[in-house]
Write a protein that holds these residues in place. Structure first.
Motif, mmCIF file in Angstrom:
data_model
loop_
_atom_site.group_PDB
_atom_site.id
_atom_site.type_symbol
_atom_site.label_atom_id
_atom_site.label_comp_id
_atom_site.label_asym_id
_atom_site.label_seq_id
_atom_site.Cartn_x
_atom_site.Cartn_y
_atom_site.Cartn_z
ATOM 1 N N PRO A 348 -57.268 -49.070 -17.065
ATOM 2 C CA PRO A 348 -56.665 -48.916 -18.399
ATOM 3 C C PRO A 348 -55.876 -47.606 -18.470
ATOM 4 N N LEU A 349 -54.672 -47.674 -18.991
ATOM 5 C CA LEU A 349 -53.794 -46.515 -19.016
ATOM 6 C C LEU A 349 -54.356 -45.397 -19.896
ATOM 7 N N GLY A 350 -54.949 -45.773 -21.032
ATOM 8 C CA GLY A 350 -55.537 -44.762 -21.903
ATOM 9 C C GLY A 350 -56.680 -44.022 -21.240
ATOM 10 N N VAL A 351 -57.458 -44.718 -20.422
ATOM 11 C CA VAL A 351 -58.553 -44.070 -19.689
ATOM 12 C C VAL A 351 -57.995 -43.090 -18.672
ATOM 13 N N LEU A 352 -56.934 -43.489 -17.990
ATOM 14 C CA LEU A 352 -56.338 -42.630 -16.965
ATOM 15 C C LEU A 352 -55.769 -41.351 -17.577
ATOM 16 N N THR A 353 -55.043 -41.476 -18.681
ATOM 17 C CA THR A 353 -54.479 -40.275 -19.316
ATOM 18 C C THR A 353 -55.586 -39.360 -19.846
ATOM 19 N N ALA A 354 -56.681 -39.946 -20.337
ATOM 20 C CA ALA A 354 -57.790 -39.126 -20.818
ATOM 21 C C ALA A 354 -58.512 -38.423 -19.675
ATOM 22 N N LEU A 355 -58.645 -39.110 -18.527
ATOM 23 C CA LEU A 355 -59.315 -38.506 -17.375
ATOM 24 C C LEU A 355 -58.577 -37.260 -16.898
ATOM 25 N N PHE A 356 -57.257 -37.315 -16.882
ATOM 26 C CA PHE A 356 -56.481 -36.162 -16.441
ATOM 27 C C PHE A 356 -56.192 -35.200 -17.589
ATOM 28 N N GLY A 357 -56.079 -35.723 -18.804
ATOM 29 C CA GLY A 357 -55.719 -34.869 -19.924
ATOM 30 C C GLY A 357 -56.854 -34.013 -20.439
ATOM 31 N N SER A 358 -58.083 -34.519 -20.420
ATOM 32 C CA SER A 358 -59.222 -33.766 -20.962
ATOM 33 C C SER A 358 -59.469 -32.451 -20.220
ATOM 34 N N PRO A 359 -59.568 -32.448 -18.880
ATOM 35 C CA PRO A 359 -59.740 -31.160 -18.190
ATOM 36 C C PRO A 359 -58.578 -30.203 -18.422
ATOM 37 N N PHE A 360 -57.367 -30.761 -18.484
ATOM 38 C CA PHE A 360 -56.218 -29.895 -18.709
ATOM 39 C C PHE A 360 -56.246 -29.304 -20.116
ATOM 40 N N PHE A 361 -56.674 -30.094 -21.082
ATOM 41 C CA PHE A 361 -56.795 -29.589 -22.448
ATOM 42 C C PHE A 361 -57.836 -28.477 -22.521
ATOM 43 N N PHE A 362 -58.943 -28.649 -21.800
ATOM 44 C CA PHE A 362 -59.966 -27.598 -21.762
ATOM 45 C C PHE A 362 -59.392 -26.321 -21.162
ATOM 46 N N TRP A 363 -58.559 -26.460 -20.121
ATOM 47 C CA TRP A 363 -57.916 -25.294 -19.530
ATOM 48 C C TRP A 363 -56.977 -24.619 -20.521
ATOM 49 N N LEU A 364 -56.244 -25.409 -21.291
ATOM 50 C CA LEU A 364 -55.353 -24.841 -22.297
ATOM 51 C C LEU A 364 -56.137 -24.065 -23.356
ATOM 52 N N LEU A 365 -57.269 -24.622 -23.776
ATOM 53 C CA LEU A 365 -58.100 -23.924 -24.760
ATOM 54 C C LEU A 365 -58.580 -22.587 -24.217
ATOM 55 N N ARG A 366 -59.082 -22.591 -22.975
ATOM 56 C CA ARG A 366 -59.564 -21.355 -22.365
ATOM 57 C C ARG A 366 -58.430 -20.338 -22.218
ATOM 58 N N ARG A 367 -57.272 -20.822 -21.809
ATOM 59 C CA ARG A 367 -56.129 -19.932 -21.602
ATOM 60 C C ARG A 367 -55.674 -19.317 -22.925
ATOM 61 N N THR A 368 -55.578 -20.157 -23.965
ATOM 62 C CA THR A 368 -55.155 -19.658 -25.267
ATOM 63 C C THR A 368 -56.157 -18.653 -25.819
#
Length: 376
Positions: A348-368
């Motif tokens: 499922p495309l939504g699952v794939l984007t969430a799998l890659f997007g969630s860790p990256f979002f966490f990195w953005l939060l930490r960076r900000t």
């Protein structure tokens, strides 16, 4: 008797002013030229990546079609020479692959552009279209049509219900958050959170009363996918996507002024309330249309504008159209990966984007948080 050394010779008037006047105009011009060059290179890179991704997505799959044959068939269809493929290849390319590629492009561009608008309206680089309940409202409409067995629009029933419910949810959120002919961003966000929670409860209620076949269909829709892409679905999302993508860049300058703050923007002639209403409607149009045909696909509208802002700054004249290009690139590449990584099965495309997007979002939060020295 010691001789006093002669005073240091001052630079001649002809030398000093010449050097200062020669360097003065170069100081502000150099960053501007560098920024224009970077903007051009990023735009060119995104465009090339999008074209290459579309060609690869049209060629790669269970039935492999060489890139040369893809180009030849496209040229043949538009009357620029080339030649048609065999019957099977022509059917696979034009009835299966290309509708999916075009739909991925439209959905990705819509979500990316909507994310840039959302972050500009809220003045927060971590905002995304689902904040004010568009995705959740569209999901309620789709789930309700499946669970209740509605079919008054035939195969279009789910899409129509999702689109109408998404737009209605945005209007409801905006009406509830409006007070005294004004709408505050914090109130809009908190109202969106409450509406999202209520929409989640409605979805759970519909799933509780649905049978097994309906639950399977609801689950598949919520995971997000482009596997049901057809030319009619492309035509369904095309008017909304094109309208939103054409309107959005005209408000780039006002978004730049809004970034200074509401009060400075008003002093500079921006009708903040009207701007917010128009842009919320535009991003609702883009997001509701995308969710209606593809299901819930998360993180595209969050990550793409944020990455481009990190690469080229916060100027919306570049950010808004580039987010549309970047969203198209991400979704075309993601859909290609979704149907080839676990072939013959399809992720499922939504699952794939969430799998890659969630860790990256966490990195953005930490960076900000690290760059700001904390949230307080």
């Amino acid at each position: 008797m010691e001789k006093t050394p002669p005073p240091a010779t001052a630079p001649t008037p002809s030398t000093a002013p010449a050097s200062s006047t020669a360097s003065a105009p170069e100081t502000p011009a150099a960053p501007a030229a560098s920024r224009r060059s970077r903007t051009f290179l990023l735009t060119l890179g995104l465009t090339v990546a999008l074209v290459v991704g579309c060609l690869l997505s049209a060629a790669i799959g269970a039935y492999s079609i060489p890139l040369g044959d893809v180009l030849s068939s496209v040229q043949h269809r538009i009357g620029l020479g080339g030649q048609a493929l065999d019957r099977v290849g022509e059917s696979v390319l034009w009835n299966v692959r290309l509708p999916r590629v075009v739909l991925a492009l439209l959905v990705g561009a819509s979500l990316g552009c909507a994310g840039a608008l959302m972050q500009g309206v809220f003045g927060n680089p971590l905002a995304e279209p689902g904040v004010i309940g568009i995705s959740a409202g569209a999901a309620v409409g789709a789930v309700a049509s499946i669970a209740l067995g509605l079919s008054f629009f035939g195969n279009w029933t789910i899409t129509v219900c999702a689109f109408v419910a998404g737009l209605a949810t945005v209007l409801l959120v905006y009406a509830l958050s409006r007070s005294g002919s004004r709408t505050e961003v914090v109130t809009l966000i908190l109202t969106g959170i409450a509406v999202n929670a209520f929409a989640g409860a409605l979805i759970g209620l519909f799933i509780f009363f649905a049978d097994n076949a309906q639950i399977t269909q609801i689950t598949f829709w919520q995971l997000g996918s482009l596997s049901q892409a057809t030319w009619p679905k492309v035509l369904a999302v095309l008017p909304c996507a094109v309208a939103g993508l054409l309107i959005a860049p005209f408000y780039a300058r006002k978004l730049d002024l809004l970034a200074l703050g509401e009060r400075p923007a008003r002093h500079l002639g921006v009708d903040v309330e009207r701007l917010r209403i128009v842009l919320v409607l535009v991003l609702a149009l883009l997001t509701a249309a995308a969710v209606a045909v593809a299901g819930i696909i998360s993180f595209v509208g969050l990550l793409v504008p944020h990455l481009l802002r990190m690469a080229n700054g916060p100027g919306h004249r570049f950010l808004v159209p580039a987010s549309a290009l970047g969203g198209g690139v991400i979704l075309v590449a993601g859909d290609l990966a979704a149907r080839t990584v676990a072939a013959p099965a399809e992720l499922p495309l939504g699952v794939l984007t969430a799998l890659f997007g969630s860790p990256f979002f966490f990195w953005l939060l930490r960076r900000t948080r690290r760059r700001q020295g904390g949230w307080a």
